[in-house]
Design an enzyme around this catalytic site. Structure first.
Site, PDB file in Angstrom:
ATOM      1  N   PRO A  70      -0.981  -3.773  11.711  1.00  0.00           N
ATOM      2  CA  PRO A  70      -0.077  -4.023  10.586  1.00  0.00           C
ATOM      3  C   PRO A  70      -0.840  -4.675   9.439  1.00  0.00           C
ATOM      4  O   PRO A  70      -1.705  -5.515   9.648  1.00  0.00           O
ATOM      5  CB  PRO A  70       0.938  -5.003  11.176  1.00  0.00           C
ATOM      6  CG  PRO A  70       0.163  -5.755  12.212  1.00  0.00           C
ATOM      7  CD  PRO A  70      -0.804  -4.755  12.801  1.00  0.00           C
TER       8      PRO A  70
ATOM      9  N   ARG B  51       0.705  -4.578   5.533  1.00  0.00           N
ATOM     10  CA  ARG B  51       1.762  -4.958   4.589  1.00  0.00           C
ATOM     11  C   ARG B  51       2.808  -5.891   5.196  1.00  0.00           C
ATOM     12  O   ARG B  51       3.225  -6.863   4.569  1.00  0.00           O
ATOM     13  CB  ARG B  51       2.442  -3.663   4.116  1.00  0.00           C
ATOM     14  CG  ARG B  51       3.335  -3.799   2.917  1.00  0.00           C
ATOM     15  CD  ARG B  51       4.072  -2.478   2.662  1.00  0.00           C
ATOM     16  NE  ARG B  51       3.186  -1.321   2.569  1.00  0.00           N
ATOM     17  CZ  ARG B  51       2.649  -0.879   1.435  1.00  0.00           C
ATOM     18  NH1 ARG B  51       2.920  -1.466   0.299  1.00  0.00           N
ATOM     19  NH2 ARG B  51       1.849   0.177   1.439  1.00  0.00           N
TER      20      ARG B  51
ATOM     21  N   CYS C 201      -4.164  -0.719 -22.705  1.00  0.00           N
ATOM     22  CA  CYS C 201      -3.809   0.459 -23.496  1.00  0.00           C
ATOM     23  C   CYS C 201      -3.549   1.668 -22.620  1.00  0.00           C
ATOM     24  O   CYS C 201      -4.288   2.651 -22.655  1.00  0.00           O
ATOM     25  CB  CYS C 201      -4.930   0.795 -24.466  1.00  0.00           C
ATOM     26  SG  CYS C 201      -5.399  -0.591 -25.461  1.00  0.00           S
TER      27      CYS C 201
HETATM   28  C1  PLP Z   1      -3.746   1.223   5.687  1.00  0.00           C
HETATM   29  C2  PLP Z   1      -3.915   1.263   7.151  1.00  0.00           C
HETATM   30  C3  PLP Z   1      -3.216   0.359   7.970  1.00  0.00           C
HETATM   31  C4  PLP Z   1      -2.213  -0.640   7.428  1.00  0.00           C
HETATM   32  O1  PLP Z   1      -1.113  -0.060   6.849  1.00  0.00           O
HETATM   33  P1  PLP Z   1       0.130  -1.002   6.423  1.00  0.00           P
HETATM   34  O2  PLP Z   1       1.087  -0.070   5.824  1.00  0.00           O
HETATM   35  O3  PLP Z   1      -0.397  -1.998   5.454  1.00  0.00           O
HETATM   36  O4  PLP Z   1       0.627  -1.651   7.663  1.00  0.00           O
HETATM   37  C5  PLP Z   1      -3.452   0.397   9.323  1.00  0.00           C
HETATM   38  N1  PLP Z   1      -4.339   1.280   9.873  1.00  0.00           N
HETATM   39  C6  PLP Z   1      -5.032   2.154   9.125  1.00  0.00           C
HETATM   40  C7  PLP Z   1      -5.991   3.080   9.783  1.00  0.00           C
HETATM   41  C8  PLP Z   1      -4.856   2.172   7.742  1.00  0.00           C
HETATM   42  O5  PLP Z   1      -5.540   3.048   7.003  1.00  0.00           O
END
Ligand code: PLP
Length: 431
Positions: free
Chosen positions: A277, A279, A347
């Site tokens: 995780p 976000r 801009c």
């Molecule tokens: C971006 C990514 C995540 C995290 O995604 P979230 O939406 O921020 O939880 C996890 N694993 C991989 C391989 C990613 O590219």
């Protein structure tokens, strides 16, 4: 739930009023809450109880050293997507064994660095990469656990640009090629192909695509085991969404609901699970605070021009994302606020944070806060328009610290130099 709330009419980060930080570090700046970060990590961990799970924070969402250390101290590992992230994760105190190396284009140097420093797992994106990893690991006298990152052909993700699990996306290994590649991996030295990885996208707000992908992973696990393979690690990626905009009603599933689904689909397999995780851990643990430079009226529009811009927080320009905007000083109840556009000074027409947004009356000098800016905020910022990267501040209770300061223009220029044929004596003296 987060710890940015009004206290006596002023927006606080935990027990620190945001105007105090603004006076100290200037605007714009990012501010993170330790209590919120900790809470999100613990809620996610609690949601997985009963499972043999490691949480590998996806550090591309927020790579600040202090944020990473906070999570490392709670027991988190990391999902990294570059050699640079791998080095930062180690510096933050993440044990190498808890680091997963993902990414669709790893260079040989990055792979060598990760293996030689003891990376926990590499998620493989292609047949050619599998060969490269095997060759490098063998030459180092190591065996590294690998997962094939499989592409389950599931559409998911809050925006086309962050959907990664469809057949036509560049990510993962096409489902039809997966069994053969495991058969091949079994014959290669230096790699232990005992894991499967999947990550289908970001800002996913329903459980259905996760469940569809995890069900395919379960079936694949059983199929490979029936062929005599050992599959004992499953990496389920990240992607759980967060609520961004109080005006839209999308309420993503809670970590608890997500955990229940994982238990139901994958609980019986006896696998160690990894989660990535990003976000959902840092998203609403951070805000970006900016100051109103000027109010600009045209016959058709009212603009709030602020000192933050798309280079500081690119999500609105890049993904059409909407962040809730709060005045830092709570206004008296004022009915009939006029719709305004909140824009930065760059801009580009896309340098706009909100369109026809109802805000209380603002004037030059007022502070506003962009909520849920902890993920893909600072991490995606740039110095476009020669704007220095903005500072990051971490709050814990009643104390706060600048955890990344604002560079000076001189520091930014320190990486540049004029070639001899353009430099004059003046440059030679001062440069
Ligand atoms: C971006 C990514 C995540 C995290 O995604 P979230 O939406 O921020 O939880 C996890 N694993 C991989 C391989 C990613 O590219």
């Amino acid at each position: 739930m987060h710890h940015f709330v009004y206290c006596k009419g002023v927006l606080n980060a935990e027990d620190v009023p945001l105007p105090e930080i603004a006076r100290d570090v200037g605007t714009p700046f990012y501010c993170y809450s330790s209590a919120t970060l900790t809470r999100h990590y613990l809620v996610f961990r609690e949601a997985l109880k009963g499972l043999d799970a490691t949480i590998c924070f996806a550090m591309k969402a927020n790579s600040n050293l202090a944020v990473l250390r906070t999570l490392a101290d709670l027991g988190a590992g990391c999902d990294v997507v570059s050699g640079g992230e791998f080095e930062v994760a180690l510096r933050a105190g993440m044990p190498a064994a808890k680091i997963v190396f993902s990414g669709v284009g790893k260079t040989e140097e990055e792979i060598r660095l990760a293996i030689s420093r003891g990376v926990g797992q590499i998620n493989v994106e292609s047949a050619a990469e599998l060969d490269t990893i095997s060759r490098i690991a063998s030459s180092l006298g190591r065996t590294v656990r690998i997962a094939l990152r499989v592409n389950p052909d599931v559409a998911a993700g809050g925006h086309d640009k962050i959907s990664t699990g469809r057949k036509e996306d560049k990510f993962g290994i096409d489902w039809s090629q997966v069994p053969d590649l495991y058969r091949k991996a079994r014959t290669l030295p230096g790699v232990a192909a005992t894991a499967i990885a999947v990550h289908i996208g970001s800002q996913i707000t329903t459980l259905a695509p996760f469940e569809a992908a995890f069900t395919k992973v379960r079936d694949l696990t059983l199929q490979l085991r029936a062929e005599g393979f050992t599959i004992d690690h499953l990496d389920l990626g990240g992607g759980l969404g967060v609520p961004y905009d109080h005006l839209s009603n999308t309420q993503p599933p809670s970590p608890a609901e997500y955990g229940d689904m994982v238990r139901r689909v994958l609980g019986g397999l006896g696998c160690k699970l990894a989660f990535e995780p990003g976000r959902v851990i840092v998203g609403n643990a951070g805000v970006m605070v900016a100051k109103v430079i000027v109010m600009k009226d045209s016959p058709t529009k009212k603009f709030v021009v602020i000192d933050a811009a798309m280079n500081d927080l690119v999500r609105p320009a890049m993904y059409g994302a909407r962040h809730e905007i709060l005045p830092v000083v709570e206004p008296p109840m004022s009915p009939g606020a006029q719709p305004v556009d909140v824009v930065g000074p760059i801009c580009e027409t896309s340098d706009r944070f909100a369109q026809d947004c109802r805000l209380p009356p603002l004037k030059a000098g007022d502070l506003i806060a962009f909520m849920t800016a902890g993920a893909y905020g600072s991490a995606m910022s740039s110095t476009y328009n020669s704007r220095p990267l903005i500072p990051e501040v971490l709050v814990q209770g009643a104390r706060y610290a600048v955890v990344r300061r604002r560079p000076s223009i001189a520091e930014m220029l320190a990486l540049e130099q004029l070639p001899s044929w353009l430099a004059d004596e003046q440059d030679a003296k001062t440069g």
